[in-house]
Design a protein around this motif. Structure first.
Motif, PDB file in Angstrom:
ATOM      1  N   LYS A  30       0.818  -1.214   0.000  1.00 52.70           N
ATOM      2  CA  LYS A  30       0.000   0.000   0.000  1.00 52.70           C
ATOM      3  C   LYS A  30       0.853   1.266   0.000  1.00 52.70           C
ATOM      4  O   LYS A  30       1.924   1.317   0.611  1.00 52.70           O
ATOM      5  N   THR A  31       0.340   2.288  -0.652  1.00 51.72           N
ATOM      6  CA  THR A  31       1.035   3.571  -0.710  1.00 51.72           C
ATOM      7  C   THR A  31       1.238   4.150   0.694  1.00 51.72           C
ATOM      8  O   THR A  31       2.274   4.756   0.968  1.00 51.72           O
ATOM      9  N   SER A  32       0.282   3.948   1.575  1.00 52.06           N
ATOM     10  CA  SER A  32       0.436   4.431   2.957  1.00 52.06           C
ATOM     11  C   SER A  32       1.695   3.862   3.601  1.00 52.06           C
ATOM     12  O   SER A  32       2.361   4.550   4.374  1.00 52.06           O
ATOM     13  N   GLN A  33       2.000   2.622   3.280  1.00 52.89           N
ATOM     14  CA  GLN A  33       3.197   1.983   3.840  1.00 52.89           C
ATOM     15  C   GLN A  33       4.458   2.712   3.390  1.00 52.89           C
ATOM     16  O   GLN A  33       5.425   2.816   4.142  1.00 52.89           O
ATOM     17  N   VAL A  56      -4.553  -6.847  21.545  1.00 50.83           N
ATOM     18  CA  VAL A  56      -5.791  -7.140  20.807  1.00 50.83           C
ATOM     19  C   VAL A  56      -6.167  -6.012  19.846  1.00 50.83           C
ATOM     20  O   VAL A  56      -7.139  -6.125  19.107  1.00 50.83           O
ATOM     21  N   GLY A  57      -5.394  -4.921  19.855  1.00 49.39           N
ATOM     22  CA  GLY A  57      -5.674  -3.815  18.944  1.00 49.39           C
ATOM     23  C   GLY A  57      -4.494  -2.871  18.861  1.00 49.39           C
ATOM     24  O   GLY A  57      -3.667  -2.814  19.782  1.00 49.39           O
ATOM     25  N   THR A  58      -4.422  -2.155  17.747  1.00 48.82           N
ATOM     26  CA  THR A  58      -3.316  -1.215  17.543  1.00 48.82           C
ATOM     27  C   THR A  58      -3.766  -0.080  16.627  1.00 48.82           C
ATOM     28  O   THR A  58      -4.599  -0.279  15.740  1.00 48.82           O
ATOM     29  N   VAL A  59      -3.216   1.082  16.860  1.00 45.45           N
ATOM     30  CA  VAL A  59      -3.377   2.211  15.948  1.00 45.45           C
ATOM     31  C   VAL A  59      -2.132   3.076  16.079  1.00 45.45           C
ATOM     32  O   VAL A  59      -1.567   3.207  17.167  1.00 45.45           O
ATOM     33  N   ARG A  60      -1.709   3.608  14.941  1.00 44.25           N
ATOM     34  CA  ARG A  60      -0.547   4.506  14.916  1.00 44.25           C
ATOM     35  C   ARG A  60      -0.865   5.682  14.013  1.00 44.25           C
ATOM     36  O   ARG A  60      -1.604   5.545  13.041  1.00 44.25           O
ATOM     37  N   GLY A  76      -2.932   5.112  10.600  1.00 44.04           N
ATOM     38  CA  GLY A  76      -2.969   3.753  10.109  1.00 44.04           C
ATOM     39  C   GLY A  76      -1.693   2.990  10.431  1.00 44.04           C
ATOM     40  O   GLY A  76      -0.650   3.591  10.676  1.00 44.04           O
ATOM     41  N   PRO A  77      -1.802   1.742  10.453  1.00 44.62           N
ATOM     42  CA  PRO A  77      -3.065   1.028  10.367  1.00 44.62           C
ATOM     43  C   PRO A  77      -3.782   0.971  11.715  1.00 44.62           C
ATOM     44  O   PRO A  77      -3.164   1.054  12.769  1.00 44.62           O
ATOM     45  N   VAL A 109      -5.824  15.173  10.550  1.00 44.58           N
ATOM     46  CA  VAL A 109      -5.523  13.756  10.383  1.00 44.58           C
ATOM     47  C   VAL A 109      -6.072  13.317   9.034  1.00 44.58           C
ATOM     48  O   VAL A 109      -7.201  13.653   8.669  1.00 44.58           O
ATOM     49  N   LEU A 110      -5.271  12.557   8.306  1.00 44.38           N
ATOM     50  CA  LEU A 110      -5.659  11.991   7.014  1.00 44.38           C
ATOM     51  C   LEU A 110      -5.572  10.478   7.104  1.00 44.38           C
ATOM     52  O   LEU A 110      -4.826   9.944   7.925  1.00 44.38           O
ATOM     53  N   LEU A 111      -6.347   9.788   6.269  1.00 44.62           N
ATOM     54  CA  LEU A 111      -6.284   8.331   6.227  1.00 44.62           C
ATOM     55  C   LEU A 111      -6.879   7.824   4.926  1.00 44.62           C
ATOM     56  O   LEU A 111      -7.599   8.553   4.229  1.00 44.62           O
ATOM     57  N   VAL A 112      -6.565   6.592   4.620  1.00 49.23           N
ATOM     58  CA  VAL A 112      -7.206   5.885   3.518  1.00 49.23           C
ATOM     59  C   VAL A 112      -7.993   4.763   4.168  1.00 49.23           C
ATOM     60  O   VAL A 112      -7.406   3.876   4.806  1.00 49.23           O
ATOM     61  N   GLY A 113      -9.324   4.834   4.055  1.00 46.77           N
ATOM     62  CA  GLY A 113     -10.147   3.829   4.720  1.00 46.77           C
ATOM     63  C   GLY A 113     -11.597   3.900   4.305  1.00 46.77           C
ATOM     64  O   GLY A 113     -11.985   4.686   3.431  1.00 46.77           O
TER      65      GLY A 113
END
Length: 185
Positions: A30-33, A56-60, A76-77, A109-113
């Motif tokens: 992915k481009t985000s990566q 059990v969960g993660t966000v960065r 993300g992710p 904040v920006l994201l692809v989702g």
């Protein structure tokens, strides 16, 4: 009981396993990566959700800049253990991450989702209409949120990474883990 806390070094391997379970090997394409590679997450904005010492969960969130020089964060992710999806943990992680970003003075904040999912947190496609990822991306899934009014007004151009470079040992460890996964596939 689930606790959301700052990510710690011992979370790294469990986080990678969780991301593999949620997104598979395609996540590396992915481009985000590309914007995250070799960088550290924004200070204080790498969060882990743990239950009984198990991740059990993660966000960065990651420091980026628009083509016209406006600072922002790229989220993300966001991942939740498949056994717990639908129980509200993703929403808890999002609300915690966004509140922390706002408290730390970040403006956008920006994201692809998934637009319907992220709309409930205030993300809108219109906020990212003049912005682009530095590679292929799904325009309809590129969303923005202003934590400060006007933070994305007139923001335009291609995003670029601005976060601190990662320490060599962690980069080397991630590269070795990636190579091992590719060999196993």
């Amino acid at each position: 009981m689930i606790q959301i806390r700052d990510e710690i070094a011992s979370d790294v391997a469990a986080r990678e396993h969780l991301l593999d379970a949620c997104f598979g090997p395609g996540r590396f394409l992915k481009t985000s990566q590309r914007l995250r590679e070799g960088r550290r997450p924004a200070r204080g904005l790498a969060l882990s959700a743990v239950r009984d010492e198990t991740l059990v969960g993660t966000v960065r969130l990651w420091d980026v800049e628009t083509g016209c020089g406006r600072p922002a964060l790229l989220l993300g992710p966001l991942a939740v253990d498949p056994a717990l999806q639908g129980a509200g943990l993703g929403g808890m992680l999002m609300r915690t991450a966004l509140a922390e970003a706002k408290d730390r003075g970040h403006g956008a904040v920006l994201l692809v989702g998934d637009a319907p999912y992220y709309a409930r947190f205030g993300f809108e496609r219109a906020k990212a209409d003049a912005l682009y990822m530095p590679g292929p991306f799904e325009r309809e899934r590129f969303l923005g949120l202003e934590l400060k009014a006007g933070a994305l007004t007139e923001a335009e151009g291609v995003l670029r990474a601005t976060g601190a470079l990662d320490a060599l040992p962690e980069v080397a460890a991630e590269a070795a883990a990636t190579a091992a996964r590719r060999r196993a596939a």
